[in-house]
Design a protein around this motif. Sequence first.
Motif, PDB file in Angstrom:
ATOM      1  N   PHE A 174       0.833  -1.199   0.000  1.00 54.02           N
ATOM      2  CA  PHE A 174       0.000   0.000   0.000  1.00 54.02           C
ATOM      3  C   PHE A 174       0.870   1.253   0.000  1.00 54.02           C
ATOM      4  CE2 PHE A 174      -2.609  -3.055   2.705  1.00 54.02           C
ATOM      5  CZ  PHE A 174      -3.213  -3.612   1.596  1.00 54.02           C
ATOM      6  N   ASP A 175       0.583   2.165  -0.930  1.00 50.43           N
ATOM      7  CA  ASP A 175       1.378   3.380  -1.057  1.00 50.43           C
ATOM      8  C   ASP A 175       0.495   4.479  -1.635  1.00 50.43           C
ATOM      9  OD1 ASP A 175       3.858   4.852  -0.958  1.00 50.43           O
ATOM     10  OD2 ASP A 175       3.884   4.719  -3.145  1.00 50.43           O
ATOM     11  N   ASP A 176       0.726   5.728  -1.231  1.00 49.64           N
ATOM     12  CA  ASP A 176      -0.112   6.827  -1.729  1.00 49.64           C
ATOM     13  C   ASP A 176       0.299   7.276  -3.125  1.00 49.64           C
ATOM     14  OD1 ASP A 176       2.269   8.116  -1.200  1.00 49.64           O
ATOM     15  OD2 ASP A 176       1.515   9.160   0.570  1.00 49.64           O
ATOM     16  N   ALA A 177       1.495   6.831  -3.599  1.00 52.75           N
ATOM     17  CA  ALA A 177       1.960   7.160  -4.954  1.00 52.75           C
ATOM     18  C   ALA A 177       1.860   8.656  -5.219  1.00 52.75           C
ATOM     19  CB  ALA A 177       1.163   6.374  -5.999  1.00 52.75           C
ATOM     20  N   ARG A 178       2.309   9.454  -4.267  1.00 51.31           N
ATOM     21  CA  ARG A 178       2.212  10.901  -4.380  1.00 51.31           C
ATOM     22  C   ARG A 178       3.146  11.450  -5.464  1.00 51.31           C
ATOM     23  NH1 ARG A 178       3.486  12.703   0.969  1.00 51.31           N
ATOM     24  NH2 ARG A 178       1.381  11.989   1.482  1.00 51.31           N
ATOM     25  N   ARG A 179       2.608  12.335  -6.291  1.00 49.14           N
ATOM     26  CA  ARG A 179       3.324  12.951  -7.399  1.00 49.14           C
ATOM     27  C   ARG A 179       3.888  11.866  -8.328  1.00 49.14           C
ATOM     28  NH1 ARG A 179       4.890  16.188  -2.930  1.00 49.14           N
ATOM     29  NH2 ARG A 179       3.768  18.175  -2.943  1.00 49.14           N
ATOM     30  N   GLU A 180       4.901  12.230  -9.082  1.00 45.89           N
ATOM     31  CA  GLU A 180       5.436  11.261 -10.044  1.00 45.89           C
ATOM     32  C   GLU A 180       6.622  10.489  -9.487  1.00 45.89           C
ATOM     33  OE1 GLU A 180       7.481  15.181 -10.641  1.00 45.89           O
ATOM     34  OE2 GLU A 180       5.422  14.447 -10.372  1.00 45.89           O
ATOM     35  N   MET A 181       6.955  10.728  -8.194  1.00 46.34           N
ATOM     36  CA  MET A 181       8.093  10.057  -7.578  1.00 46.34           C
ATOM     37  C   MET A 181       7.655   9.364  -6.300  1.00 46.34           C
ATOM     38  SD  MET A 181      10.912  10.362  -9.353  1.00 46.34           S
ATOM     39  CE  MET A 181      12.230  10.190  -8.167  1.00 46.34           C
ATOM     40  N   PRO A 182       6.978   8.220  -6.381  1.00 50.96           N
ATOM     41  CA  PRO A 182       6.568   7.514  -5.161  1.00 50.96           C
ATOM     42  C   PRO A 182       7.787   7.006  -4.398  1.00 50.96           C
ATOM     43  CG  PRO A 182       6.235   6.137  -7.092  1.00 50.96           C
ATOM     44  CD  PRO A 182       6.620   7.496  -7.608  1.00 50.96           C
ATOM     45  N   ARG A 183       7.589   6.760  -3.107  1.00 46.96           N
ATOM     46  CA  ARG A 183       8.709   6.287  -2.287  1.00 46.96           C
ATOM     47  C   ARG A 183       9.184   4.922  -2.769  1.00 46.96           C
ATOM     48  NH1 ARG A 183       6.898   2.750   2.124  1.00 46.96           N
ATOM     49  NH2 ARG A 183       4.646   2.451   1.966  1.00 46.96           N
ATOM     50  N   PRO A 184      10.459   4.634  -2.623  1.00 45.53           N
ATOM     51  CA  PRO A 184      10.975   3.315  -3.003  1.00 45.53           C
ATOM     52  C   PRO A 184      10.348   2.239  -2.118  1.00 45.53           C
ATOM     53  CG  PRO A 184      12.767   4.889  -2.708  1.00 45.53           C
ATOM     54  CD  PRO A 184      11.530   5.535  -2.152  1.00 45.53           C
ATOM     55  N   LEU A 185       9.984   1.133  -2.713  1.00 43.89           N
ATOM     56  CA  LEU A 185       9.372   0.032  -1.985  1.00 43.89           C
ATOM     57  C   LEU A 185      10.250  -1.216  -2.090  1.00 43.89           C
ATOM     58  CD1 LEU A 185       5.656   0.478  -3.114  1.00 43.89           C
ATOM     59  CD2 LEU A 185       6.633   1.029  -0.873  1.00 43.89           C
ATOM     60  N   PRO A 186      10.192  -2.090  -1.091  1.00 45.48           N
ATOM     61  CA  PRO A 186      11.013  -3.308  -1.144  1.00 45.48           C
ATOM     62  C   PRO A 186      10.500  -4.290  -2.187  1.00 45.48           C
ATOM     63  CG  PRO A 186       9.558  -3.380   0.751  1.00 45.48           C
ATOM     64  CD  PRO A 186       9.411  -2.005   0.154  1.00 45.48           C
TER      65      PRO A 186
END
Length: 380
Positions: free
Chosen positions: A338-350
Amino acid sequence: MSTVQIPLATRSPPTESEVRILSTVLRAGECTQPEIVRSTGLSQQTVSRLVNDLLGRGALALGNKRSSGRRGQPTIEITIAPQFAYSLGIALMTDALSVALMDFAGNVVGHEYLAMPVMSRKAVFARLREIRERFFAATPLARDRLLGAGIGILGPCLDGKARFNPPRALDEFAMVPIDELFADELGMPCWVESDGNAAAVGESFLGAGRVYANFVYIYVAAGLGGGIIINNRLLRGSHGNSGEIGRMLPWRNFQIPTLETLVQCLRKEGIETGGVSPMLAAFDPEWPGVDEWITQSRDQFSLIASAIAALVDPEAIVFGGRLPRALADKLLPALELFDDARREMPRPLPRIIASQTTYDACAIGAAMLPLEQTFYATMV
């Protein structure tokens, strides 16, 4: 009472710098002295001197010549000497006993898995003595070069050391110092960890840890557990219970996804396996009920994986334990972080991956415990 024998290999314990070199070579499989210098941060002179010392003691061996692609002499690869020492790994399950003999390079040179209708001390120790003698007959060097035994057991640790609270099937191993109990019976040094922690140690040296220095291991079996590896080291926590993945889901609100619930799904579809061990021995990913279990389990696993990603931020989340690879291949693509995918640079995920080790994960990890406690380093 048995006398605990100290193997010859441990009478000259390695220095901290030697441990760093040995750990580097074990994870790499083979490497050159310049690669050891870059990985350990030790000086070239120190690495050269210590590698020569370890070669002389028989812990390291010279491997193949490797050309650098430039003029001059090729470099020689350094490897772990497999026959320098051995260790025994013991996995105590509710319905089975799994035992592995491992050499110094992490190769499993002997493995036996026994279904056990009764996991009493008498039955377990009798089988262990028989198995150990069969291992010695097949690998005679192991008799005098056995560092000790590691034990992996289900349930939370009670004292941060060696007392555990396992399921009822393991009543005779509950609330007692497991390391002392096995050392007395087997006559060798013993170490103990939860099944999830033990499997994570094995994965760190012999599986995903060769690529990822930071990962969380999810141990799927009759219960649900795990282990956390940070910078190539096992994070045990204040009481030895870090990585108790199953306790992230309150059982009153969620069905905990385990292989026991898979057996129940199969039973509803008319597939009677007789329990977890027989089910695993004959497992078919196309059985009716398998897809239903994945549907029932994916939200729980997704919640667990997402919580791990948010809290620990590892490079990878590794699904293992007794989870069949064919089942992992169907389950993992169904999971969501689960991720908010904010803007065009979402946080890195494992990355979510299946275990990279073979044989029984807990037995392999348990076999690594004597090796890492005496020659390699993972514990913090």
